[in-house]
Motif scaffolding. Structure first.
Motif, PDB file in Angstrom:
ATOM      1  N   GLU A 125      30.521  21.727  66.555  1.00  0.00           N
ATOM      2  CA  GLU A 125      31.491  22.460  65.745  1.00  0.00           C
ATOM      3  C   GLU A 125      31.538  21.864  64.341  1.00  0.00           C
ATOM      4  OE1 GLU A 125      33.104  25.136  66.547  1.00  0.00           O
ATOM      5  OE2 GLU A 125      32.581  25.215  68.670  1.00  0.00           O
TER       6      GLU A 125
ATOM      7  N   LYS B 169      25.127  23.235  59.134  1.00  0.00           N
ATOM      8  CA  LYS B 169      26.132  23.769  60.057  1.00  0.00           C
ATOM      9  C   LYS B 169      27.176  24.605  59.314  1.00  0.00           C
ATOM     10  CE  LYS B 169      25.738  20.312  63.729  1.00  0.00           C
ATOM     11  NZ  LYS B 169      25.222  21.262  64.723  1.00  0.00           N
TER      12      LYS B 169
ATOM     13  N   GLN C  18      25.728  27.946  58.837  1.00  0.00           N
ATOM     14  CA  GLN C  18      25.594  28.696  60.093  1.00  0.00           C
ATOM     15  C   GLN C  18      26.933  29.162  60.649  1.00  0.00           C
ATOM     16  OE1 GLN C  18      23.580  25.841  62.538  1.00  0.00           O
ATOM     17  NE2 GLN C  18      21.659  25.946  61.379  1.00  0.00           N
ATOM     18  N   GLN C  19      27.988  28.380  60.410  1.00  0.00           N
ATOM     19  CA  GLN C  19      29.308  28.679  60.992  1.00  0.00           C
ATOM     20  C   GLN C  19      30.303  29.020  59.884  1.00  0.00           C
ATOM     21  OE1 GLN C  19      30.554  25.575  63.825  1.00  0.00           O
ATOM     22  NE2 GLN C  19      28.407  25.036  64.151  1.00  0.00           N
ATOM     23  N   LYS C  20      30.188  30.219  59.373  1.00  0.00           N
ATOM     24  CA  LYS C  20      31.044  30.626  58.251  1.00  0.00           C
ATOM     25  C   LYS C  20      32.354  31.256  58.692  1.00  0.00           C
ATOM     26  CE  LYS C  20      27.257  31.304  54.970  1.00  0.00           C
ATOM     27  NZ  LYS C  20      26.559  32.263  54.062  1.00  0.00           N
TER      28      LYS C  20
ATOM     29  N   LEU D 133      35.418  30.899  60.167  1.00  0.00           N
ATOM     30  CA  LEU D 133      36.360  29.876  60.597  1.00  0.00           C
ATOM     31  C   LEU D 133      37.764  30.240  60.139  1.00  0.00           C
ATOM     32  CD1 LEU D 133      34.335  26.689  59.532  1.00  0.00           C
ATOM     33  CD2 LEU D 133      34.717  27.439  61.878  1.00  0.00           C
TER      34      LEU D 133
END
Length: 666
Positions: free
Chosen positions: A587, A630, A633-635, A637
Motif C-alpha cells: 500500500e 507505487k 500506480q495507486q492514484k 486514494l
C-alpha cells in the motif's frame, strides 16, 4: 496522520417468526438449488400462507453467511421487495424483517439490494402505509404493524448508510416529510420514536436537503425529546439521539446553536455516559438462565421471562444510547479543524525541509554571500515556523464554551470507561444465552467506538485535562494490552492502535514543549518492543500496520535526546525494521507513512551519527523510485492519504540531500 474514520454500526437483527419444522434449519447442500426454487414458487403464490412460509424459509437460509451470495445471485430480493406492500400484514411484516436482516450482513449487500430495486417498494410502503398511519389499539395486527414500521425504518437506515444512491432516492421521495410525524411521543411509543431518530441520525449527516427539512419540520419535537425528565433507559436513548439529530442539522457546528442548547446537549451526553454499563450487564447476568441452549421455538412467556426480556431491552437501550453519545462526541472532536491542523503541520514540515536544502546547498557551494543569504532565509523560515507552532493548538479548534463543558463534565474519563468491557465471566454468560447475544455484539461495538472517540479526544483536549502525561501514558499501556495481549478482531485492533498512536503523539508534543522533562521511555529496551515488531510483521490490515509503524517511530523519537548505548540500539533497530517493512509494503500510503516516520525520526541534527551507522541515506535512495512507482500506480486514494503520499514523494529527495551533506561532515 489524518482523521480517524468513523465506523457506523448496523441495527441488530430481529429473528423472523418460526412456526415449526426444525428440518428447515438445515438445508442439504445438494438440495439448496431446489430449496431456493421452492422458495421462489412460494413467494410468487397467491396464497398468503404460501408467501409467509417462503419468507420464513428464506429467513432461515440467510442466517448462514455462505448462502447470502446464492440468494442474491438468484435475484430473490427482486421477488421479496414487492411484498413490503402486500395486502396481508403478516406478509409485509415477514418481508420487512427478512430484508432488514439481510441489510445488516455487510455494506456490499446493501449495494446488491439497491441493484435489485428494493428502494422502489420501500418508498411505496412509506407513501401508502405510513403517511397517515397511527397504531390502532383495537386492531388485531397492531403489534405486527408497529414491528413492520420499525423494521422498514431500520432497513431504510441501513440502505442509506451503505449507499449514496439510497439517500438520493429518499430525498426525491416524501419520506423526509413523513418521518417527522413519528417523533410525537404523545402519539407514538418510544420504540417507534427511537427507530425514527436513529434513522435521521444517519440520514441527516452531510445531507443539506435532509438538514433543512428536519430543521424546519422537527425543531419543536426534537426540543421536547431533549427535555424529557425521565431517567429510564429508553429516555436516555431518545434524548441522546435527539441531541445527535440537532447537531447534524447544524452541520456539526455547535457554535451556531444557542449556548443553552449546547449546554443542554453536553449535559445529556454526560449523563448518558455516566451510567455504568458494566454494572448493568453484571446485574443482568445474574438473571440470565445458565446453560441455556435456547431452541428456535420459545416456550410461552411467564412473568419472569417477560421481566428478563425487559431487562435485556433496557440494557441494550443504555448501550445504544452510549454508543450514539460517543459517536456525537467523536464527530465534535474530529471536525475540519483537525484536518486544517494536519495540513498546517505538513506545511511547517515542508518549510523545515526547504530550510535544510537552502542551508546544505549554499554550504556546499562555498559562497559566503550565498551562505549569509541562506542563513537569513533560514532564520526567517524558523521565525515563521516558531510563530506557527506557538499559535496552533488542536484544542484551539474547539469552541471555548464547548471545550470547557467537555472538561468540566469529565467527558473524556466517561468515554474511556465505556471502552472497558464487562468482566470476562459476565461476557461469557451473556454470550451463552441466545437472548443476550445481540447485547454482546453491541458491547463490542461500544468498546470500538469508545476507543475511536478517545483517539479523537486525545488530539483535541489539553494534556493537563486528560490527567497529565502519566495518565496519557497509562492509556497507551492499557490500549496496548488490547492490541498485544488479547485475541482481538481487526476493527478493535485498528481502534486500539489508533489510541496508542494518539497517546504517543500527545506525549511527544508535551515533551517537545517541556524540555524533555518526561522520562517515561528512557529505560525502553529492545525486549520491550519485540512484541510490537512481531505484531507489525504479522498484521494484514493496512490501517493497523500504519498505526503501529508510526507508533514505534514516535517511541524511537522520544529517545533521540536521551542517547546512550541502550537507546541508540533501540533507535537503530526500529529504523532498520521500518526500512525493511517499507520494502515489503504494497500500500503506497502505508509506505509513505513509514518514510515520513523515518524522516521525522532523523530530522534532528543529533541523529547524524545514527543515520551514518544504519546507512540511512543509501537505503532511502533505494526506496525513492519504489515510492514514486507505487504513487503512480495507486492514484485512487482518499484525500488525506493523497496528501500524505504527495508530501512523502516531494520531501524524500530533499531530505536525502540534506542528510547526505550532514553525514559527509562527520
Amino acid at each position: 496522520m489524518g482523521k480517524v474514520r468513523k465506523h457506523k454500526t448496523r441495527s441488530g437483527k430481529k429473528p423472523l417468526p418460526n412456526d415449526d419444522n426444525e428440518d428447515e434449519e438445515q438445508l442439504p447442500t445438494d438440495g439448496k438449488e431446489n430449496a431456493i426454487q421452492t422458495i421462489l414458487d412460494q413467494l410468487q403464490a397467491a396464497n398468503v400462507e404460501e408467501k409467509y412460509c417462503g419468507l420464513q424459509t428464506l429467513g432461515l437460509l440467510i442466517e448462514s453467511p455462505e448462502n447470502i451470495e446464492q440468494v442474491l445471485n438468484r435475484d430473490l430480493v427482486k421477488v421479496v421487495a414487492p411484498l413490503l406492500v402486500d395486502a396481508a400484514s403478516s406478509v409485509r411484516n415477514a418481508a420487512a424483517g427478512m430484508l432488514r436482516n439481510l441489510s445488516t450482513v455487510k455494506l456490499e449487500v446493501c449495494d446488491a439490494l439497491m441493484e435489485q430495486d428494493v428502494m422502489t417498494p420501500l418508498i411505496c410502503y412509506f407513501h401508502e402505509h405510513a403517511e397517515t398511519w397511527t397504531p390502532d389499539i383495537n386492531s388485531a395486527t397492531k403489534d405486527e404493524d408497529i414491528d413492520t414500521f420499525i423494521q422498514n425504518v431500520n432497513l431504510l437506515l441501513n440502505l442509506c448508510e451503505g449507499s449514496e444512491l439510497a439517500i438520493k432516492y429518499m430525498g426525491q421521495s416524501r419520506i423526509l416529510d413523513i418521518l417527522p410525524r413519528y417523533l410525537d411521543i404523545s402519539v407514538f411509543n418510544n420504540d417507534i420514536v427511537a427507530a425514527v431518530l436513529q434513522c435521521l441520525f444517519v440520514v441527516v449527516e452531510d445531507n443539506p436537503i435532509a438538514m433543512e427539512k428536519i430543521k424546519s419540520n422537527c425543531e419543536k419535537q426534537l426540543q421536547t425529546l431533549l427535555s424529557l425528565e425521565s431517567g429510564e433507559p429508553d429516555a436516555y436513548l431518545l434524548k441522546t439521539l435527539s441531541a445527535g439529530v440537532i447537531i447534524s442539522t447544524c452541520r456539526g457546528k455547535l457554535a451556531t446553536l444557542p449556548i443553552n442548547v449546547v449546554n443542554q446537549i453536553i449535559s445529556i451526553l454526560a449523563k448518558t455516559l455516566s451510567v455504568d454499563h458494566r454494572f448493568v450487564c453484571s446485574q443482568l447476568s445474574n438473571q440470565v438462565p445458565l446453560g441455556d441452549t435456547s431452541a428456535k421455538e420459545e416456550p410461552p412467556q411467564s412473568k419472569l421471562t417477560q421481566l428478563l426480556n425487559n431487562q435485556i431491552k433496557s440494557a441494550m437501550q443504555i448501550v445504544d444510547a452510549q454508543q450514539s453519545a460517543i459517536e456525537i462526541i467523536a464527530n465534535i472532536c474530529s471536525n475540519d479543524g483537525k484536518i486544517l491542523l494536519i495540513l498546517l503541520e505538513i506545511q511547517i514540515y515542508v518549510m523545515k525541509v526547504h530550510s535544510w536544502i537552502f542551508f546544505s546547498f549554499f554550504i556546499v557551494d562555498g559562497d559566503e554571500n550565498n551562505s549569509n543569504e541562506s542563513s537569513e532565509s533560514e532564520e526567517a523560515d524558523e521565525e515563521l515556523i516558531q510563530g506557527e507552532e506557538e499559535s496552533i493548538h488542536v484544542e484551539d479548534m474547539l469552541p471555548t464554551n464547548l471545550l470547557e463543558a467537555l472538561i468540566n463534565l469529565e467527558i473524556f474519563d466517561k468515554v474511556w470507561a465505556r471502552s472497558q468491557l464487562p468482566a470476562h465471566n459476565v461476557m461469557m454468560i451473556l454470550k451463552e444465552y441466545e437472548g443476550t447475544q445481540l447485547l454482546c455484539k453491541k458491547l463490542s461495538n461500544l468498546q470500538t467506538r469508545a476507543l475511536l472517540c478517545v483517539n479523537n479526544m486525545l488530539s483535541s483536549l489539553p494534556i493537563e485535562h486528560l490527567g497529565g502525561i502519566n495518565a496519557v501514558y497509562k492509556i497507551w499501556v492499557d490500549a496496548g494490552k488490547l492490541v498485544f495481549k488479547q485475541d482481538s478482531g481487526a476493527v478493535l485492533l485498528e481502534s486500539a492502535t489508533a489510541v496508542m498512536r494518539a497517546a504517543l503523539d500527545k506525549i511527544k508534543l508535551k515533551e517537545n514543549g517541556n524540555n524533555m522533562e518526561c522520562n517515561l521511555f528512557s529505560d525502553l529496551a529492545l525486549s520491550d518492543i519485540e512484541m510490537m515488531l512481531t505484531g507489525i510483521r504479522e498484521c494484514q490490515v493496512a490501517e493497523i500496520r500504519a498505526n503501529l509503524i508510526r507508533m514505534i517511530g514516535i517511541l524511537a523519537l522520544l529517545l533521540v535526546n536521551k542517547i546512550n548505548d541502550i537507546t541508540s540500539n533501540v533507535i537503530c533497530t526500529v529504523t532498520e525494521f521500518i526500512l525493511e517493512q517499507a520494502h515489503k509494503e504494497n500500500e503506497v500510503w502505508v509506505l509513505a507513512e513509514a518514510i515520513d516516520t523515518i524522516v521525522d525520526l532523523y530530522s534532528e541534527d543529533e541523529t547524524d551519527a545514527l543515520a551514518a551507522k544504519v546507512n540511512l541515506v543509501d537505503k532511502l535512495m533505494v526506496l525513492t523510485p519504489i515510492l514514486k512507482n507505487k504513487a503512480r500506480q495507486q492514484k485512487k486514494l482518499p484525500k488525506e492519504y493523497k496528501v500524505l503520499v504527495s508530501t512523502a514523494v516531494s520531501n524524500l529527495p530533499r531530505f536525502i540531500r540534506y542528510k547526505k551533506d550532514r553525514i559527509s561532515k562527520l
